[in-house]
Design an enzyme around this catalytic site. Structure first.
Site, short mmCIF file in Angstrom:
data_model
loop_
_atom_site.label_atom_id
_atom_site.label_comp_id
_atom_site.label_asym_id
_atom_site.label_seq_id
_atom_site.Cartn_x
_atom_site.Cartn_y
_atom_site.Cartn_z
N GLU A 19 0.83 -1.21 0.00
CA GLU A 19 0.00 0.00 0.00
C GLU A 19 0.86 1.25 0.00
O GLU A 19 2.07 1.19 0.21
CB GLU A 19 -0.87 0.03 1.28
N ARG A 102 -8.00 0.95 12.95
CA ARG A 102 -6.61 1.23 12.64
C ARG A 102 -6.54 2.33 11.59
O ARG A 102 -7.50 2.56 10.85
CB ARG A 102 -5.89 -0.02 12.11
N ASN A 104 -5.45 3.92 8.10
CA ASN A 104 -5.27 3.39 6.76
C ASN A 104 -4.51 4.43 5.94
O ASN A 104 -3.53 4.98 6.43
CB ASN A 104 -6.64 3.01 6.19
N ASN A 150 -9.60 5.86 2.54
CA ASN A 150 -8.61 5.42 1.57
C ASN A 150 -8.02 6.60 0.80
O ASN A 150 -7.58 7.56 1.41
CB ASN A 150 -9.20 4.33 0.66
N ASP A 200 -9.66 2.26 -4.18
CA ASP A 200 -8.75 2.16 -3.03
C ASP A 200 -7.87 3.41 -3.01
O ASP A 200 -8.36 4.51 -2.83
CB ASP A 200 -7.97 0.84 -3.14
#
Ligand code: CA
Length: 294
Positions: A19, A102, A104, A150, A200
């Site tokens: 990522e 959490r 991101n 995202n 995403d």
């Protein structure tokens, strides 16, 4: 290095959940994270040197700092990270009190503030938020009711923030006030059909078009945020495409991260490059990323 036409596989790393690629124009290096691997990478394409840093918590995003080192968005909050001593230091314990969440994706605005959002790790809808972390240590809540925070990107004039909450299958735009780092006037600008995958991470190019990674969609697609229309797409030999960032000395190479988390054995046999970092040279350039200004 494998060659897939124009598409190259960079390094032997196969992340569980690759990522957040970010190109550091100061050093011509690429950083990216493996969220589930609790690690991030520092790669110098000119020498091939690859450093790996393990941080002990799931790491949603990492950005370089102007003074050296990094700021990382981890499970419990924002930390500074000094690779020299492998030292993490808490910057903000935002959401320490929400153990199911959490951090991101995250990215710095043109003033060097970090925007980063959260998501539930236990499938709770709309439990996440989007925050702004300023270099002076202050934290501001920008948006609530986010399911999977995202992709983030700013328009070329920095007057619009584009933002993806993956669960909405869309990209929204806000008016962005770069002076004070606030958002207003939320509207939907792009809708992604479910059969194309889930939006995403994303990046913006020098023509103001958005490159959006499609989780479950084998692709990065380029969209015009002014019309909502898809312009072109890059197909990848991996289903879980997570994010992309422009890099290279001329900022005309798109680095693309992928994941293998949750894939079946047969999927992994069919798509063995899942989790790889890809690179493709493009006829359009990106814009330089901004380090955290502290
Ligand atoms: Ca992501």
């Amino acid at each position: 290095m494998d060659n897939l036409g124009n598409l190259e596989v960079i390094t032997d790393i196969r992340s569980e959940l690759g990522e957040g690629p970010v190109w550091d124009v100061r050093y011509n290096k690429l950083y990216w994270v493996d969220i589930e691997g609790k690690r991030f990478f520092n790669y110098d394409p000119s020498s091939g040197k690859l450093d790996e840093y393990t941080v002990g918590q799931r790491i949603g995003a990492v950005v370089p700092r102007t003074q050296g080192g990094f700021v990382a968005a981890l499970e419990n909050g924002i930390y500074s990270y000094d690779p020299a001593g492998n030292k993490l230091k808490e910057w903000s314990d935002t959401e320490r009190n929400i153990p199911g969440n959490r951090f991101n994706d995250g990215k710095c605005d043109a003033a060097g503030r970090l925007l980063a959002g959260t998501m539930s790790t236990i499938g709770e809808a709309k439990a996440g938020s989007l925050y702004r972390f300023d270099p002076d240590g202050s934290v501001s809540l920008l948006e609530v009711g986010v399911s999977t925070s995202n992709g983030l990107a700013w328009s070329l004039d920095n007057r619009v923030l584009y933002y993806i909450d993956s669960n909405t299958q869309s990209v929204v735009a806000y008016d962005y006030d770069l002076e004070i780092g606030t958002i207003s006037g939320k509207r939907t600008v792009i809708e992604i059909p479910r059969e194309a995958g889930t939006p995403d991470g994303m990046s913006i190019d020098a023509e103001g078009m958005l490159w959006i990674a499609h989780w479950g969609g084998f692709r990065v697609a380029r969209f015009n945020p002014h019309t909502g229309k898809q312009l072109q797409e890059i197909r990848l030999p991996a289903p879980l495409v997570t994010s992309c960032a422009f890099g290279g000395p001329a900022l005309d190479e798109l680095y693309i991260t992928t994941a293998k988390v949750g894939l079946s054995e047969s999927d992994l046999q069919q798509y063995p490059l899942s989790g790889a970092l890809f690179k493709i040279k493009l006829p359009v350039k990106g814009i330089a990323s901004v380090p955290f200004n502290a």
